[in-house]
Design an enzyme around this catalytic site. Structure first.
Site, PDB file in Angstrom:
ATOM      1  N   ASP A 100     -11.774   3.421   5.643  1.00 44.08           N
ATOM      2  CA  ASP A 100     -11.013   3.326   6.892  1.00 44.08           C
ATOM      3  C   ASP A 100     -11.669   4.305   7.872  1.00 44.08           C
ATOM      4  O   ASP A 100     -12.588   3.931   8.627  1.00 44.08           O
ATOM      5  CB  ASP A 100      -9.535   3.654   6.598  1.00 44.08           C
ATOM      6  CG  ASP A 100      -8.638   3.771   7.827  1.00 44.08           C
ATOM      7  OD1 ASP A 100      -9.149   3.721   8.950  1.00 44.08           O
ATOM      8  OD2 ASP A 100      -7.402   3.942   7.678  1.00 44.08           O
ATOM      9  N   LYS A 108       0.874  -1.179   0.000  1.00 42.84           N
ATOM     10  CA  LYS A 108       0.000   0.000   0.000  1.00 42.84           C
ATOM     11  C   LYS A 108       0.901   1.215   0.000  1.00 42.84           C
ATOM     12  O   LYS A 108       1.884   1.253   0.741  1.00 42.84           O
ATOM     13  CB  LYS A 108      -0.882  -0.057   1.249  1.00 42.84           C
ATOM     14  CG  LYS A 108      -1.473   1.252   1.719  1.00 42.84           C
ATOM     15  CD  LYS A 108      -2.517   0.979   2.790  1.00 42.84           C
ATOM     16  CE  LYS A 108      -2.485   2.007   3.899  1.00 42.84           C
ATOM     17  NZ  LYS A 108      -3.483   1.690   4.955  1.00 42.84           N
ATOM     18  N   ASP A 117      -3.699   4.661  -0.421  1.00 43.73           N
ATOM     19  CA  ASP A 117      -4.472   5.204   0.700  1.00 43.73           C
ATOM     20  C   ASP A 117      -4.319   6.723   0.690  1.00 43.73           C
ATOM     21  O   ASP A 117      -3.199   7.239   0.788  1.00 43.73           O
ATOM     22  CB  ASP A 117      -3.954   4.623   2.026  1.00 43.73           C
ATOM     23  CG  ASP A 117      -4.792   5.031   3.236  1.00 43.73           C
ATOM     24  OD1 ASP A 117      -5.765   5.800   3.069  1.00 43.73           O
ATOM     25  OD2 ASP A 117      -4.464   4.572   4.359  1.00 43.73           O
TER      26      ASP A 117
HETATM   27  O1  OSB Z   1      -4.620   5.311   7.220  1.00 45.54           O
HETATM   28  O2  OSB Z   1      -4.039   3.307   7.509  1.00 45.54           O
HETATM   29  C1  OSB Z   1      -3.878   4.496   7.755  1.00 45.54           C
HETATM   30  C2  OSB Z   1      -0.782   5.029   9.929  1.00 45.54           C
HETATM   31  C3  OSB Z   1      -1.222   6.032  10.768  1.00 45.54           C
HETATM   32  C4  OSB Z   1      -2.482   6.534  10.588  1.00 45.54           C
HETATM   33  C5  OSB Z   1      -3.310   6.040   9.583  1.00 45.54           C
HETATM   34  C6  OSB Z   1      -2.882   5.023   8.752  1.00 45.54           C
HETATM   35  C7  OSB Z   1      -1.583   4.534   8.911  1.00 45.54           C
HETATM   36  C8  OSB Z   1      -0.980   3.518   8.054  1.00 45.54           C
HETATM   37  C9  OSB Z   1       0.189   2.754   8.629  1.00 45.54           C
HETATM   38  O3  OSB Z   1      -1.293   3.325   6.901  1.00 45.54           O
HETATM   39  C10 OSB Z   1      -0.066   1.314   8.822  1.00 45.54           C
HETATM   40  C11 OSB Z   1       1.031   0.717   9.670  1.00 45.54           C
HETATM   41  O4  OSB Z   1       2.095   0.416   9.132  1.00 45.54           O
HETATM   42  O5  OSB Z   1       0.825   0.566  10.892  1.00 45.54           O
HETATM   43 MG    MG Z   2      -5.990   4.263   6.020  1.00 44.89          MG
END
Ligand code: OSB
Ligand code: MG
Length: 370
Positions: free
Chosen positions: A238, A161, A188
């Site tokens: 999300d 991602k 994302d």
């Molecule tokens: O949107 O998934 C998200 C990290 C901090 C806040 C939001 C998100 C994320 C990540 C990191 O995408 C996922 C990870 O490696 O823990």
């Molecule tokens: Mg996310």
């Protein structure tokens, strides 16, 4: 079960690499660690709130306030037949899912330690291994991003991602696709776009992304449904999904075809199981998101994604990607085949290294049952 003591630590761990998204840049993982005790057993859980309200509205300070003034006094008044009774008991408190989740998760962890069972068993999951994916933040340039993708795919991760935002999207996806035509790839946006960007986002369609995560506003499902009708790329939500009812409404509207489940975003394990169940009943795949957790929250995620509806790799990566020294021993490791072992010990299943927790602790607050 009657809780006798709840302790909250403010913990600060340096991240090995800054993590940049459309909403900001993190260099330090600052989180609340909650420990709940009953009958001489203590359970532990990590909160997903951050110092700022840039991902969702809660912050470490609001979580501490809501725990201290509402949720902890409320649980002290309960005799809990089961951890699944915690979230419904919090119903009068509106929102504050991250605060609810951390206390609820500590109760599940305590419960499974009392049972001498691994968390996955009390949650209704299965033993074995889970498939790991990886989330790569915004990088300073395309070459650096391609280098990151090379490192992570070589490490075995089953899907990649990448974070996007306006001005940092099409070219970067095109560059990755040119080099990795068959890689399961997704993006994302963390709510960085609006409906004015529909035709721009539709230009992602030719790249065969497995999904685009949360392109529009954090509190929206209506515009996402409008966007979904104009994209071939599946939408995954999300931020917008903070309960099983949110998931049901989003699916009724056609706002998404995939759901990212974060325990901390949906009020805890009961909320996560409920979102999972709503999606599974409709044949909607779910996967487990991540919030740069230390090993304590990371292992909670490992156990959760043994439920049968988690059919896509999650954002649960190896501890070593984030921290020089994680708070658990052994750290979370990813095998060359891109899988993580589900622990079999009681609770989260790995030892918490308390001297490291102590060194990382900035403040402690403790409450006891009156
Ligand atoms: O949107 O998934 C998200 C990290 C901090 C806040 C939001 C998100 C994320 C990540 C990191 O995408 C996922 C990870 O490696 O823990
Ligand atoms: Mg996310």
């Amino acid at each position: 079960m009657r809780l006798e003591r709840v302790e909250v630590r403010q913990v600060s761990l340096p991240l090995r690499f800054a993590f940049e998204t459309s909403f900001g840049r993190t260099t330090e993982k600052e989180f609340l660690l909650v420990s709940a005790s009953a009958d001489g057993v203590t359970g532990h859980a990590e909160c997903v709130a951050d110092v700022d309200p840039f991902y969702l509205p809660e912050t470490n300070a609001t979580v501490l306030h809501v725990l201290r003034d509402f949720l902890v006094p409320l649980v002290f008044g309960l005799d809990l037949p089961h951890p699944a009774d915690v979230l419904p008991a919090f119903a009068r408190v509106r929102g504050h899912e991250m605060a609810k989740a951390v206390l609820e998760m500590a109760v599940w962890e305590l419960w499974s330690r009392r049972e001498g069972a691994p968390l996955h068993r009390v949650l209704g999951g299965r033993p074995g291994r889970i498939a790991a994916g990886v989330s790569i933040g915004l990088q300073k340039d395309e070459a650096t991003l391609l280098e990151r993708v090379a490192v992570e795919t070589a490490a075995g991760y089953r899907r990649v991602k990448v974070k996007i935002k306006p001005g940092r999207d099409l070219a970067l996806v095109e560059a990755i696709r040119a080099r990795y035509p068959d890689l399961p790839l997704m993006v994302d946006a963390n709510s960085a776009y609006t409906l004015d960007d529909v035709s721009h986002l539709a230009r992602l369609d030719p790249f065969g992304l497995t999904m685009i995560e949360q392109p529009l506003a954090w509190d929206d499902i209506v515009d996402h449904a409008t966007l979904a009708r104009q994209l071939r790329t599946p939408i995954c939500l999300d931020e917008s999904i903070r309960s099983a009812d949110d998931a049901r409404r989003a699916l009724d509207l056609g706002a998404c075809r995939i759901v990212n489940v974060k325990v901390g975003r949906v009020g805890g394990f009961s909320g996560a199981i409920a979102v999972h169940d709503v999606c599974r009943a409709r044949g909607i795949p779910v996967w487990c998101g991540g919030m740069l957790e230390s090993g304590i929250g990371r292992l909670a995620n490992v156990h959760l994604q043994t439920l049968p509806g988690f059919t896509l790799p999650g954002d649960t990566a190896a501890s070593a990607r984030y921290f020089d020294e994680d708070l658990v021993d052994p750290p979370v490791e990813v095998a060359p085949d891109g899988t993580i072992a589900v622990p079999e010990g009681p609770g989260i299943g790995h030892e918490i290294v308390w001297p490291r927790v102590e060194r990382a602790t900035r403040r402690v607050e403790t409450w006891t049952r009156p």
